[in-house]
Design a protein around this motif. Structure first.
Motif, PDB file in Angstrom:
ATOM      1  N   LEU A   1      86.347  44.259 -57.505  1.00 17.76           N
ATOM      2  CA  LEU A   1      87.165  44.217 -56.401  1.00 17.76           C
ATOM      3  C   LEU A   1      86.804  45.744 -55.390  1.00 17.76           C
ATOM      4  CD1 LEU A   1      90.406  43.708 -55.766  1.00 17.76           C
ATOM      5  CD2 LEU A   1      90.947  46.154 -57.427  1.00 17.76           C
ATOM      6  N   ILE A   2      87.613  44.435 -54.257  1.00 18.72           N
ATOM      7  CA  ILE A   2      87.406  45.949 -52.965  1.00 18.72           C
ATOM      8  C   ILE A   2      88.664  45.717 -52.539  1.00 18.72           C
ATOM      9  CG2 ILE A   2      87.231  45.660 -50.200  1.00 18.72           C
ATOM     10  CD1 ILE A   2      84.938  43.679 -50.809  1.00 18.72           C
ATOM     11  N   LEU A   3      88.845  48.153 -52.418  1.00 22.31           N
ATOM     12  CA  LEU A   3      90.601  48.224 -52.471  1.00 22.31           C
ATOM     13  C   LEU A   3      90.369  48.380 -51.724  1.00 22.31           C
ATOM     14  CD1 LEU A   3      93.212  47.851 -54.045  1.00 22.31           C
ATOM     15  CD2 LEU A   3      92.033  50.694 -54.902  1.00 22.31           C
ATOM     16  N   VAL A   4      91.454  47.882 -50.308  1.00 22.88           N
ATOM     17  CA  VAL A   4      91.594  48.332 -48.925  1.00 22.88           C
ATOM     18  C   VAL A   4      93.229  49.374 -49.467  1.00 22.88           C
ATOM     19  CG1 VAL A   4      91.928  48.160 -46.702  1.00 22.88           C
ATOM     20  CG2 VAL A   4      90.890  46.632 -48.696  1.00 22.88           C
TER      21      VAL A   4
ATOM     22  N   LYS B   1      89.113  44.731 -40.096  1.00 15.75           N
ATOM     23  CA  LYS B   1      89.841  43.743 -39.800  1.00 15.75           C
ATOM     24  C   LYS B   1      88.802  42.577 -40.677  1.00 15.75           C
ATOM     25  CE  LYS B   1      93.078  44.583 -36.103  1.00 15.75           C
ATOM     26  NZ  LYS B   1      93.394  44.599 -35.085  1.00 15.75           N
ATOM     27  N   ASN B   2      88.311  42.512 -40.150  1.00 15.96           N
ATOM     28  CA  ASN B   2      87.002  41.591 -40.973  1.00 15.96           C
ATOM     29  C   ASN B   2      85.947  41.970 -42.144  1.00 15.96           C
ATOM     30  OD1 ASN B   2      84.778  39.481 -40.945  1.00 15.96           O
ATOM     31  ND2 ASN B   2      84.979  39.729 -38.105  1.00 15.96           N
ATOM     32  N   ILE B   3      86.240  41.842 -42.837  1.00 13.96           N
ATOM     33  CA  ILE B   3      85.083  41.792 -43.860  1.00 13.96           C
ATOM     34  C   ILE B   3      84.398  40.280 -44.003  1.00 13.96           C
ATOM     35  CG2 ILE B   3      84.871  42.342 -46.451  1.00 13.96           C
ATOM     36  CD1 ILE B   3      87.657  44.001 -46.194  1.00 13.96           C
ATOM     37  N   ALA B   4      82.564  41.094 -43.239  1.00 13.52           N
ATOM     38  CA  ALA B   4      82.138  39.528 -43.531  1.00 13.52           C
ATOM     39  C   ALA B   4      81.231  40.257 -44.715  1.00 13.52           C
ATOM     40  CB  ALA B   4      80.307  40.315 -43.084  1.00 13.52           C
ATOM     41  N   ALA B   5      80.692  37.972 -45.154  1.00 17.32           N
ATOM     42  CA  ALA B   5      80.385  37.292 -45.979  1.00 17.32           C
ATOM     43  C   ALA B   5      79.415  38.256 -46.684  1.00 17.32           C
ATOM     44  CB  ALA B   5      80.227  36.119 -45.881  1.00 17.32           C
TER      45      ALA B   5
ATOM     46  N   THR C   1      95.826  47.038 -49.097  1.00 21.68           N
ATOM     47  CA  THR C   1      97.229  47.562 -49.736  1.00 21.68           C
ATOM     48  C   THR C   1      97.776  47.978 -48.074  1.00 21.68           C
ATOM     49  OG1 THR C   1      95.984  49.915 -49.583  1.00 21.68           O
ATOM     50  CG2 THR C   1      97.027  47.978 -52.168  1.00 21.68           C
ATOM     51  N   LYS C   2      97.057  47.594 -47.326  1.00 21.10           N
ATOM     52  CA  LYS C   2      97.539  48.385 -45.431  1.00 21.10           C
ATOM     53  C   LYS C   2      97.584  46.889 -44.595  1.00 21.10           C
ATOM     54  CE  LYS C   2      98.511  50.947 -44.028  1.00 21.10           C
ATOM     55  NZ  LYS C   2      99.254  52.258 -44.292  1.00 21.10           N
ATOM     56  N   SER C   3      97.211  45.452 -45.165  1.00 22.70           N
ATOM     57  CA  SER C   3      97.319  44.680 -44.622  1.00 22.70           C
ATOM     58  C   SER C   3      96.845  44.246 -43.427  1.00 22.70           C
ATOM     59  CB  SER C   3      99.206  43.621 -44.271  1.00 22.70           C
ATOM     60  OG  SER C   3      99.371  43.714 -45.300  1.00 22.70           O
ATOM     61  N   ILE C   4      95.271  44.517 -43.304  1.00 19.16           N
ATOM     62  CA  ILE C   4      94.652  44.602 -42.441  1.00 19.16           C
ATOM     63  C   ILE C   4      93.504  43.526 -42.450  1.00 19.16           C
ATOM     64  CG2 ILE C   4      93.345  46.752 -43.696  1.00 19.16           C
ATOM     65  CD1 ILE C   4      93.583  46.855 -39.832  1.00 19.16           C
ATOM     66  N   VAL C   5      93.006  42.901 -43.640  1.00 21.51           N
ATOM     67  CA  VAL C   5      92.116  42.193 -43.261  1.00 21.51           C
ATOM     68  C   VAL C   5      92.576  40.862 -42.864  1.00 21.51           C
ATOM     69  CG1 VAL C   5      90.587  41.290 -45.101  1.00 21.51           C
ATOM     70  CG2 VAL C   5      91.252  43.369 -45.292  1.00 21.51           C
ATOM     71  N   GLN C   6      91.774  40.183 -41.697  1.00 18.99           N
ATOM     72  CA  GLN C   6      91.795  39.527 -41.288  1.00 18.99           C
ATOM     73  C   GLN C   6      90.828  38.375 -41.407  1.00 18.99           C
ATOM     74  OE1 GLN C   6      93.114  40.520 -37.327  1.00 18.99           O
ATOM     75  NE2 GLN C   6      94.781  41.455 -37.765  1.00 18.99           N
ATOM     76  N   GLN C   7      89.544  38.705 -41.403  1.00 20.14           N
ATOM     77  CA  GLN C   7      88.723  37.720 -41.641  1.00 20.14           C
ATOM     78  C   GLN C   7      87.965  38.037 -43.056  1.00 20.14           C
ATOM     79  OE1 GLN C   7      85.974  36.898 -38.795  1.00 20.14           O
ATOM     80  NE2 GLN C   7      87.891  36.247 -36.999  1.00 20.14           N
TER      81      GLN C   7
END
Ligand code: SAJ
Length: 420
Positions: free
Chosen positions: A363-366, A374-378, A392-398
Motif C-alpha cells: 500500500l502507498i498511503l499518501v 501528483k504523478n506517481i510513475a509506473a 488521503t489528500k486527493s492529490i494523486v492524478q496520474q
C-alpha cells in the motif's frame, strides 16, 4: 527607530529583517546561543523563501545584530513561542511571553513602545502584560505604549505577506494604537486596522479557529460518506458549485503550529461557551485513528504487511513536521506491527529513492499533498506486492495502480467500523 525583537523564530526573524531593511536599527535577541551564532555568521537558521537575500541586505547596511540580551531601544517586539499548557482545555502557556516582558522591563524608558506579536489567549495583553508594566512604575498610554499586533502570514510566503497583508493594530489605549500604527506604517503596505488589544487577540485566534471548524466539518462529512457509502469528495465538489458554499477538504487531520493550537486558547478562555470549537478539535484529532482503522481494513487481505507512507510534513510543499498528523499516523502504523517505509522528498531523513521505498509494498498511503505526488510513475508502483494507493489528500492524478481516496474507499473497505 531602534527596535529590539525578542525571539528570532519563524516570525521574529522575518519581522526583524523587514524592519532592518526599511531604515530601522534592529537588535534581535534569542535565548538559543546556536541561533545567535548562526545569524552572526551571516546565515538564517530557518527555511523561508527569499529571507536569506533580505538578511544579506540587512547585514550589508549594518542594520541588524543578533545577541542574547536586550538593551535600550525605542520599541520592543515580543515574538516568542506560546505552546499549549498541559491542562484540561490546553490553555495558552504564557511562560515565554512573561519571561520576555521581564527581560525588557529593566531597559524600558518613557516613550517606548511594547508590541506583543506572539499568538496569545484572549485578554492576555490587558490582564497579564499591562499589570506587569504598571507594576514596574509605568502608566500605559502615557509613558509606555502597549499593543498586540498579531502576524497573519502563511509559512513559505512570509517575506511577501508581512508587507502586503492587512495588519491588526490592537492598542491597550487609543494612544497605544496610534504609536504602534506609526511604526508598522514604515513597512506594511496592507491596511492597518485599528482595534483594542483584546479584539486583536480574539480576531487572530478566530481566523485559525474558523479554518479548523470548517476542516472538521469536511472530516465529519468524509466519515458520514463512508458510513452511508456515498462519495463525500464528489459531494464537496458539487456543493462548492453553490455560489455561497465553501466546504473545506477532508484529510488525515490538522497539523502545524497554528490551527492545531490556537482554537484551544479560545476554548480554554471560555470553556462553557465554546462547545463547537471543542468538538471540532476532537473531530480533527480523531482523524489519524480513523485513517489507521481504515488502513487496517484495507490491509486485512494484503499479501504482506509493508506500507509506504508518502509525506510526513503537516501540509504540502514545506519541510515542517510540527504537529504533523502524517507523522502520527506513520508512528501508529509502526506500533500496530506494519513494516512502514517513510518517503518524503522535503524531509531530510525520508528522501530515499522512490522505487526502493515502494519495492514489495502492499500500500502507498499518501498523507501530504506535495506537488511531487501528483504523478506517481509506473516505475514506483511496478514492483509493489499489490499496486494500491490510498490518497488521503486527493492529490494523486496520474498513476498505474488502484487509487482509493476519502470519497471512494467504501468500495473496498465497506462501511465504517463500529468503534469509530
Ligand atoms: N487542511 C485540511 N483541509 C483543508 C485545509 C487545510 O485538512 O481544507 C490541513 C492542512 O493539511 C494542515 C492544516 O490544515 O495540516 C493547516 O494548514 P493551513 O494551510 O490551513 O494553515 P497553516 O497552519 O499553515 O497557517 C495558518 C494560516 N491561517 C489561515 O489560513 C486562517 C495562516 O494565515 C496563519 O498565519 C497561520 O495559520 C498562523 O500563523 O496562525
Amino acid at each position: 527607530m531602534k527596535i529590539t525583537t525578542i525571539g528570532l523564530g519563524y516570525i521574529g526573524l522575518p519581522t526583524s529583517v523587514l524592519f532592518a531593511t526599511h531604515g530601522h536599527q534592529v537588535r534581535g535577541v534569542d535565548a538559543n546561543p546556536a541561533v545567535v551564532e548562526t545569524l552572526n555568521k551571516g546565515y538564517i537558521h530557518i527555511e523561508e523563501e527569499g529571507l536569506q537575500t533580505l538578511y544579506n541586505d540587512a547585514l550589508q547596511s549594518n542594520s541588524f545584530e543578533a545577541t542574547m540580551t536586550p538593551g535600550s531601544s525605542d520599541a520592543f517586539i515580543i515574538a516568542v513561542p506560546t505552546p499549549n499548557n498541559n491542562d484540561a482545555h490546553k490553555s495558552c502557556d504564557l511562560s515565554y511571553v512573561v519571561a520576555a516582558v521581564n527581560s525588557i522591563i529593566p531597559h524600558l524608558q518613557k516613550g517606548n513602545l511594547v508590541i506583543i506579536e506572539s499568538t496569545i489567549g484572549p485578554r492576555t495583553t490587558e490582564d497579564t502584560v499591562q499589570p506587569m508594566l504598571e507594576a514596574a512604575g509605568f502608566t500605559i498610554g502615557e509613558d509606555i505604549f502597549l499593543a498586540h499586533c498579531p502576524e497573519r502570514v502563511l509559512p513559505g510566503n512570509i517575506a511577501h505577506e508581512l508587507i502586503h497583508n492587512p495588519r491588526i493594530i490592537g492598542g491597550v489605549t487609543p494612544a497605544c494604537t496610534s504609536v504602534a500604527k506609526a511604526m508598522y506604517a514604515t513597512v506594511v503596505q496592507g491596511e492597518l486596522i485599528e482595534a483594542t488589544a483584546s479584539e486583536a487577540e480574539l480576531s487572530k485566534l478566530m481566523e485559525n479557529t474558523y479554518r479548523d471548524v470548517n476542516i472538521a466539518l469536511a472530516n465529519e462529512l468524509a466519515k458520514i460518506g463512508l458510513d452511508l457509502e456515498i462519495n463525500a469528495l464528489k459531494v464537496i465538489e458539487m456543493a462548492n458549485r453553490h455560489p455561497r458554499v465553501n466546504l473545506h477538504s477532508p484529510g488525515p487531520g490538522v497539523g502545524g503550529h497554528c490551527l492545531a493550537i490556537d482554537p484551544y486558547f479560545v476554548a480554554a478562555a471560555s470553556p462553557q461557551f465554546s462547545p463547537l470549537i471543542q468538538t471540532a478539535r476532537q473531530i480533527n484529532t480523531s482523524m489519524p485513528r480513523f485513517i489507521v482503522d481504515s488502513v487496517n481494513k484495507l490491509m486485512a487481505s494484503a499479501p504482506n504487511n509493508k506500507i509506504t507512507v508518502f509525506g510526513l510534513t503537516y501540509k504540502g510543499n514545506i519541510d515542517d513536521t510540527r504537529e504533523s498528523p502524517a507523522k502520527e499516523i506513520s508512528m501508529m502504523l509502526q506500533q500496530s506491527g506494519y513494516q512502514v517505509t517513510e518517503y518524503d522528498p522535503h524531509v531530510d531523513y525520508a528522501t530515499i529513492d522512490i522505487e526502493v521505498a515502494c519495492q514489495d509494498s502492499s500500500l502507498i498511503l499518501v498523507l501530504t499533498d506535495h506537488t511531487e505526488f501528483k504523478n506517481i510513475a509506473a516505475q514506483a508502483t511496478n514492483n509493489m506486492k499489490q499496486p494500491l494507493i490510498l490518497d488521503t489528500k486527493s492529490i494523486v492524478q496520474q498513476h498505474e495502480a488502484t487509487l482509493l481516496n476519502l470519497g471512494n474507499m467504501h468500495t473496498q473497505i465497506g462501511k465504517i467500523p463500529q468503534e469509530m
